[in-house]
Design a protein around this motif. Structure first.
Motif, PDB file in Angstrom:
ATOM      1  N   ILE A 158       0.838  -1.210   0.000  1.00 47.22           N
ATOM      2  CA  ILE A 158       0.000   0.000   0.000  1.00 47.22           C
ATOM      3  C   ILE A 158       0.866   1.252   0.000  1.00 47.22           C
ATOM      4  O   ILE A 158       0.583   2.226  -0.711  1.00 47.22           O
ATOM      5  N   THR A 159       1.954   1.230   0.764  1.00 42.58           N
ATOM      6  CA  THR A 159       2.871   2.372   0.783  1.00 42.58           C
ATOM      7  C   THR A 159       3.469   2.615  -0.591  1.00 42.58           C
ATOM      8  O   THR A 159       3.556   3.753  -1.068  1.00 42.58           O
ATOM      9  N   LEU A 160       3.880   1.533  -1.258  1.00 38.68           N
ATOM     10  CA  LEU A 160       4.452   1.648  -2.602  1.00 38.68           C
ATOM     11  C   LEU A 160       3.436   2.205  -3.585  1.00 38.68           C
ATOM     12  O   LEU A 160       3.767   3.050  -4.431  1.00 38.68           O
ATOM     13  N   ALA A 161       2.184   1.742  -3.474  1.00 37.56           N
ATOM     14  CA  ALA A 161       1.137   2.245  -4.359  1.00 37.56           C
ATOM     15  C   ALA A 161       0.931   3.745  -4.158  1.00 37.56           C
ATOM     16  O   ALA A 161       0.874   4.517  -5.126  1.00 37.56           O
ATOM     17  N   ARG A 162       0.849   4.169  -2.919  1.00 41.02           N
ATOM     18  CA  ARG A 162       0.606   5.585  -2.631  1.00 41.02           C
ATOM     19  C   ARG A 162       1.782   6.456  -3.049  1.00 41.02           C
ATOM     20  O   ARG A 162       1.590   7.594  -3.488  1.00 41.02           O
ATOM     21  N   LYS A 163       3.005   5.924  -2.929  1.00 40.64           N
ATOM     22  CA  LYS A 163       4.181   6.681  -3.383  1.00 40.64           C
ATOM     23  C   LYS A 163       4.107   6.959  -4.881  1.00 40.64           C
ATOM     24  O   LYS A 163       4.643   7.960  -5.362  1.00 40.64           O
ATOM     25  N   ASN A 164       3.447   6.062  -5.600  1.00 37.51           N
ATOM     26  CA  ASN A 164       3.296   6.237  -7.044  1.00 37.51           C
ATOM     27  C   ASN A 164       1.984   6.928  -7.415  1.00 37.51           C
ATOM     28  O   ASN A 164       1.611   6.936  -8.593  1.00 37.51           O
ATOM     29  N   GLY A 165       1.294   7.466  -6.410  1.00 34.39           N
ATOM     30  CA  GLY A 165       0.074   8.219  -6.665  1.00 34.39           C
ATOM     31  C   GLY A 165      -1.108   7.364  -7.066  1.00 34.39           C
ATOM     32  O   GLY A 165      -2.032   7.844  -7.742  1.00 34.39           O
ATOM     33  N   ILE A 166      -1.109   6.103  -6.651  1.00 36.59           N
ATOM     34  CA  ILE A 166      -2.185   5.181  -7.019  1.00 36.59           C
ATOM     35  C   ILE A 166      -3.213   5.103  -5.898  1.00 36.59           C
ATOM     36  O   ILE A 166      -2.851   4.913  -4.728  1.00 36.59           O
ATOM     37  N   SER A 167      -4.466   5.230  -6.240  1.00 36.91           N
ATOM     38  CA  SER A 167      -5.545   5.189  -5.262  1.00 36.91           C
ATOM     39  C   SER A 167      -5.674   3.790  -4.658  1.00 36.91           C
ATOM     40  O   SER A 167      -5.601   2.786  -5.372  1.00 36.91           O
ATOM     41  N   VAL A 168      -5.870   3.743  -3.331  1.00 40.78           N
ATOM     42  CA  VAL A 168      -6.087   2.483  -2.618  1.00 40.78           C
ATOM     43  C   VAL A 168      -7.482   2.510  -2.014  1.00 40.78           C
ATOM     44  O   VAL A 168      -7.803   3.389  -1.213  1.00 40.78           O
ATOM     45  N   GLN A 169      -8.298   1.559  -2.400  1.00 43.34           N
ATOM     46  CA  GLN A 169      -9.674   1.468  -1.904  1.00 43.34           C
ATOM     47  C   GLN A 169      -9.782   0.243  -0.991  1.00 43.34           C
ATOM     48  O   GLN A 169      -9.411  -0.872  -1.386  1.00 43.34           O
TER      49      GLN A 169
END
Length: 245
Positions: free
Chosen positions: A42-53
């Motif tokens: 999740i941290t990696l996704a958010r670092k790349n500006g990807i929405s987490v639902q």
């Protein structure tokens, strides 16, 4: 080609986030998962500006249609399909190329396991025919636990023609067949090599077999006449690794 695909499994999604984050459009994660691996994803996704639902596990169960999703799925753009041109680039870059060729392996679980073997053995690419063969799917990515993102899967129009082109590039083509007289352990396997594995239950097609420079087999001591293609490929690959190193 589909405009989007669903990926599932922590290893597969983490690998895509690390290699090609621009492909990932959205992450769906199960509520209540709070382990280190999930948090890192999740941290990696958010670092790349990807929405987490965050959603209920049943939502993931329904979307994955019964496949094990490990509490996370990703909506992503499909990866580019690699072809003969990509194989030419690999041949130009590698002084001592090492390939795994799968002739008509249609089971996605077997393809995923073979990709995992190939990654572990240091194979430069897995080559498959475009038709009558499994291709990269969410199931393959899940079984490959990240190897589908590290090992190129080359889809070729004419497999026997591709094998002949490899031969012209100095690659020795080793085919596997239960009726071969030569054992894998009695065969010289250093240098540039392409290992060819046949389809589940059928083996290699005639043209593929005729193109091989050499046919080898495993010593089978029990009542079972053959092994699963992914198990056999692992044994063959690591004998090649032993000799190449």
């Amino acid at each position: 080609m589909a405009q989007q695909e669903w990926l599932y499994g922590q290893h597969a999604i983490s690998a895509v986030l690390s290699k090609e984050p621009e492909r990932v459009l959205e992450i769906m994660a199960a509520k209540g998962r709070n382990d280190d691996r999930m948090n890192a994803l999740i941290t990696l996704a958010r670092k790349n500006g990807i929405s987490v639902q965050f959603c209920h596990r049943k939502t993931l169960d329904d979307k994955s249609k019964g496949e094990q999703h490990q509490g996370v799925m990703a909506r992503a753009k499909p990866a580019r399909v690699l072809n003969e041109n990509d194989l030419d680039i690999i041949l130009e870059k590698q002084n001592n190329p090492f390939f795994l060729v799968l002739d008509g392996v249609t089971d996605p679980h077997n393809l995923g396991a073979c990709l995992r073997n190939a990654d572990a053995a240091g194979v430069h690419a897995v080559i498959v025919p475009k038709d009558n063969s499994a291709s990269i799917t969410p199931v393959v990515r899940k079984v490959a636990v990240g190897a589908a993102e590290t090992v190129p899967l080359i889809q070729v129009t004419n497999l026997s023609r591709t094998l002949k082109q490899l031969q012209h590039s100095g690659v020795w083509i080793i085919g596997t067949a239960g009726e071969a007289t030569q054992l894998i352990y009695d065969t010289q396997l250093n240098g540039s090599i392409a290992l060819v594995m046949g389809a589940e239950g059928k083996g290699m097609r005639r043209l593929t077999r005729e193109t091989c420079d050499e046919l080898v087999r495993l010593p089978m001591a029990g009542s079972v006449s053959s092994l699963n293609v992914s198990v056999a490929s692992g044994i063959f690959l690591f004998e090649i690794v032993r000799q190449r190193t």
